[in-house]
Write a protein that holds these residues in place. Structure first.
Motif, PDB file in Angstrom:
ATOM      1  N   VAL A 118     -16.352  33.216 -45.153  1.00 61.14           N
ATOM      2  CA  VAL A 118     -17.182  33.027 -43.963  1.00 61.14           C
ATOM      3  C   VAL A 118     -18.654  33.208 -44.296  1.00 61.14           C
ATOM      4  N   GLU A 119     -18.937  34.294 -45.020  1.00 62.69           N
ATOM      5  CA  GLU A 119     -20.344  34.616 -45.286  1.00 62.69           C
ATOM      6  C   GLU A 119     -20.459  35.376 -46.596  1.00 62.69           C
ATOM      7  N   GLU A 120     -21.547  35.147 -47.318  1.00 63.30           N
ATOM      8  CA  GLU A 120     -21.802  35.934 -48.527  1.00 63.30           C
ATOM      9  C   GLU A 120     -23.292  36.145 -48.688  1.00 63.30           C
ATOM     10  N   GLY A 121     -23.643  37.271 -49.298  1.00 63.04           N
ATOM     11  CA  GLY A 121     -25.060  37.550 -49.506  1.00 63.04           C
ATOM     12  C   GLY A 121     -25.242  38.962 -50.018  1.00 63.04           C
ATOM     13  N   PRO A 122     -26.506  39.408 -50.146  1.00 58.17           N
ATOM     14  CA  PRO A 122     -26.754  40.782 -50.562  1.00 58.17           C
ATOM     15  C   PRO A 122     -26.047  41.742 -49.598  1.00 58.17           C
ATOM     16  N   ILE A 149     -25.426  41.671 -45.389  1.00 59.16           N
ATOM     17  CA  ILE A 149     -24.110  41.536 -44.746  1.00 59.16           C
ATOM     18  C   ILE A 149     -23.851  42.715 -43.801  1.00 59.16           C
ATOM     19  N   PHE A 150     -24.282  43.899 -44.203  1.00 55.36           N
ATOM     20  CA  PHE A 150     -23.992  45.083 -43.386  1.00 55.36           C
ATOM     21  C   PHE A 150     -25.029  45.371 -42.297  1.00 55.36           C
ATOM     22  N   THR A 151     -26.248  44.857 -42.455  1.00 58.80           N
ATOM     23  CA  THR A 151     -27.250  45.185 -41.432  1.00 58.80           C
ATOM     24  C   THR A 151     -27.707  43.969 -40.628  1.00 58.80           C
ATOM     25  N   LYS A 152     -27.682  42.779 -41.268  1.00 56.44           N
ATOM     26  CA  LYS A 152     -28.129  41.593 -40.512  1.00 56.44           C
ATOM     27  C   LYS A 152     -27.208  40.416 -40.782  1.00 56.44           C
ATOM     28  N   PRO A 153     -25.892  40.583 -40.506  1.00 58.12           N
ATOM     29  CA  PRO A 153     -24.994  39.463 -40.781  1.00 58.12           C
ATOM     30  C   PRO A 153     -25.356  38.276 -39.890  1.00 58.12           C
ATOM     31  N   MET A 187     -16.511  32.720 -29.619  1.00 56.31           N
ATOM     32  CA  MET A 187     -16.060  32.767 -31.039  1.00 56.31           C
ATOM     33  C   MET A 187     -15.700  31.360 -31.522  1.00 56.31           C
ATOM     34  N   VAL A 188     -15.779  31.195 -32.816  1.00 57.52           N
ATOM     35  CA  VAL A 188     -15.468  29.897 -33.407  1.00 57.52           C
ATOM     36  C   VAL A 188     -13.946  29.762 -33.514  1.00 57.52           C
ATOM     37  N   SER A 189     -13.434  28.539 -33.309  1.00 55.16           N
ATOM     38  CA  SER A 189     -11.990  28.360 -33.433  1.00 55.16           C
ATOM     39  C   SER A 189     -11.607  28.343 -34.911  1.00 55.16           C
ATOM     40  N   LEU A 190     -10.293  28.486 -35.140  1.00 56.49           N
ATOM     41  CA  LEU A 190      -9.790  28.486 -36.517  1.00 56.49           C
ATOM     42  C   LEU A 190     -10.164  27.183 -37.232  1.00 56.49           C
ATOM     43  N   GLU A 191     -10.016  26.067 -36.498  1.00 58.99           N
ATOM     44  CA  GLU A 191     -10.336  24.760 -37.107  1.00 58.99           C
ATOM     45  C   GLU A 191     -11.815  24.710 -37.489  1.00 58.99           C
ATOM     46  N   GLN A 192     -12.659  25.190 -36.548  1.00 60.75           N
ATOM     47  CA  GLN A 192     -14.098  25.167 -36.847  1.00 60.75           C
ATOM     48  C   GLN A 192     -14.412  26.047 -38.044  1.00 60.75           C
ATOM     49  N   LEU A 193     -13.724  27.194 -38.096  1.00 57.76           N
ATOM     50  CA  LEU A 193     -13.967  28.129 -39.203  1.00 57.76           C
ATOM     51  C   LEU A 193     -13.620  27.448 -40.525  1.00 57.76           C
ATOM     52  N   ARG A 194     -12.492  26.738 -40.529  1.00 62.65           N
ATOM     53  CA  ARG A 194     -12.049  26.134 -41.780  1.00 62.65           C
ATOM     54  C   ARG A 194     -12.895  24.928 -42.166  1.00 62.65           C
ATOM     55  N   GLU A 195     -13.592  24.358 -41.182  1.00 62.93           N
ATOM     56  CA  GLU A 195     -14.433  23.206 -41.507  1.00 62.93           C
ATOM     57  C   GLU A 195     -15.871  23.610 -41.791  1.00 62.93           C
ATOM     58  N   HIS A 196     -16.232  24.811 -41.381  1.00 65.16           N
ATOM     59  CA  HIS A 196     -17.654  25.153 -41.480  1.00 65.16           C
ATOM     60  C   HIS A 196     -18.047  25.502 -42.917  1.00 65.16           C
ATOM     61  N   GLN A 197     -19.334  25.455 -43.158  1.00 64.04           N
ATOM     62  CA  GLN A 197     -19.864  25.822 -44.477  1.00 64.04           C
ATOM     63  C   GLN A 197     -20.042  27.339 -44.520  1.00 64.04           C
ATOM     64  N   THR A 198     -19.777  27.905 -45.692  1.00 59.20           N
ATOM     65  CA  THR A 198     -20.039  29.335 -45.851  1.00 59.20           C
ATOM     66  C   THR A 198     -21.519  29.625 -45.562  1.00 59.20           C
ATOM     67  N   VAL A 199     -21.751  30.697 -44.787  1.00 60.69           N
ATOM     68  CA  VAL A 199     -23.134  31.112 -44.536  1.00 60.69           C
ATOM     69  C   VAL A 199     -23.604  31.914 -45.752  1.00 60.69           C
ATOM     70  N   ARG A 200     -24.705  31.532 -46.326  1.00 59.57           N
ATOM     71  CA  ARG A 200     -25.164  32.202 -47.561  1.00 59.57           C
ATOM     72  C   ARG A 200     -26.575  32.736 -47.402  1.00 59.57           C
ATOM     73  N   THR A 201     -26.791  33.953 -47.916  1.00 61.57           N
ATOM     74  CA  THR A 201     -28.151  34.493 -47.988  1.00 61.57           C
ATOM     75  C   THR A 201     -28.466  34.723 -49.459  1.00 61.57           C
ATOM     76  N   ASP A 202     -29.625  34.295 -49.888  1.00 58.62           N
ATOM     77  CA  ASP A 202     -30.044  34.420 -51.303  1.00 58.62           C
ATOM     78  C   ASP A 202     -28.916  34.034 -52.263  1.00 58.62           C
ATOM     79  N   PRO A 203     -28.449  32.801 -52.224  1.00 55.68           N
ATOM     80  CA  PRO A 203     -27.345  32.429 -53.118  1.00 55.68           C
ATOM     81  C   PRO A 203     -27.685  32.687 -54.582  1.00 55.68           C
ATOM     82  N   VAL A 204     -26.641  32.979 -55.364  1.00 57.69           N
ATOM     83  CA  VAL A 204     -26.838  33.320 -56.781  1.00 57.69           C
ATOM     84  C   VAL A 204     -27.161  32.030 -57.549  1.00 57.69           C
TER      85      VAL A 204
END
Ligand SMILES: Nc1ncnc2c1ncn2[C@@H]1O[C@H](COP(=O)(O)OP(=O)(O)OP(=O)(O)O)[C@@H](O)[C@H]1O
Length: 271
Positions: free
Chosen positions: A245-249, A253-257, A1-18
């Motif tokens: 953490v993540e956003e998308g259709p 998100i529910f079937t292929k996060p 798992m990613v650490s808290l620090e890594q989580l806060r530094e990472h870029q949001t994972v996006r699928t089909d951004p608006v």
């Protein structure tokens, strides 16, 4: 798992951004503190017009805080500090020249617990319209229209002028609050766990209603109920510890996060 620090530094994972052209609300690098406690970390996300976006994540991850940042409700909490921008139809609602009261009036909000005023059903729905100066037969027509759109009209048409909103059942009260919110035709409707106090039948009625509302409005809903997010939303945001953490259709998100935290959460292996 990613650490808290890594989580806060990472870029949001996006699928089909608006795309910018489809966004009603465009949140840019938003951080928020309650006093010294940081509750949101550098969140950027767009909410598309005429779609339902669900915000999910474990308790305390900042779902309500993000939702309430979209209409400046958090400003009512003493000691709140906000960095970043929330562009609503291109205007930054945190610009010092913008009046937060006008923002809140323009954006509808429905809370977890139905909160009708101790007034008649009619007066509950008429409230915002009266503030806008709507009177007479137009007022009456718009109240009836809002009650119809909130799927409450058939149940109250014989008594809406005399009965108090407080005498309705919980599910009816929540539909009354939705009627009150949509009567003024807000382009954006924010819902903070709108069915958590309701039974399954009332929940179903509200979920059906949300699906109808998106034809005219843009809806953002916070929910603890993942089945509900999957049923009603077009897009889903997954938050953890104040981070998007993540956003998308929703289907993705529910079937292929893509992020391991999202997957752990939606499969119930979180924590
Ligand atoms: N008024 C406040 N003053 C201080 N801290 C607050 C306030 N409101 C929220 N917080 C803190 O900010 C963080 C995010 O809270 P928020 O209510 O946005 O989370 P949430 O994901 O909606 O939680 P829940 O699912 O339990 O409702 C939490 O740590 C919470 O304790």
């Amino acid at each position: 798992m990613v650490s808290l620090e890594q989580l806060r530094e990472h870029q949001t994972v996006r699928t089909d951004p608006v795309p910018e052209s489809q966004a009603l609300v465009d949140v840019r690098q938003l951080s928020l503190w309650y006093g010294t406690k940081q509750a949101l970390y550098d969140i950027s996300v767009r909410f598309p017009k005429n779609q339902v976006t669900a915000i999910i994540g474990p308790s305390g991850c900042g779902k309500s805080t993000l939702l309430r940042s979209l209409n400046r409700m958090n400003d009512l909490v003493p000691g709140v500090r906000v960095k970043g921008e929330v562009l609503y139809e291109g205007v930054n609602i945190y610009d010092p020249r913008v009046d937060p009261v006008a923002v809140r009036r323009h954006i509808g909000m429905v809370f977890q617990k139905p909160n009708p005023f101790p007034k008649t059903i009619f007066e509950n729905v008429a409230f915002g319209l009266r503030l806008m100066g709507v009177k007479g037969s137009e007022l009456e027509d718009r109240v009836v229209e809002a009650l119809k759109r909130a799927a409450l009209w058939e149940e109250v048409k014989d008594r809406f002028k005399k009965e108090s909103g407080l005498r309705l059942s919980g599910g009816q009260q929540q539909r009354l609050c939705i009627a009150r919110a949509i009567a003024v035709e807000p382009p954006l409707l924010l819902m903070d766990e709108p069915t958590s106090a309701l039974d399954p039948i009332a929940t179903q009625a509200i979920e059906d209603l949300i699906l109808e509302l998106k034809e005219r409005y843009t809806v953002v809903i916070v929910t603890h109920n993942m089945q509900q997010a999957a049923r009603v939303s077009d897009r889903t945001l997954f938050m953890h510890l104040g981070v998007l953490v993540e956003e998308g259709p929703t289907e993705v998100i529910f079937t292929k996060p893509k992020h391991p935290y999202t997957e752990a959460y939606i499969t119930g292996r979180f924590g």
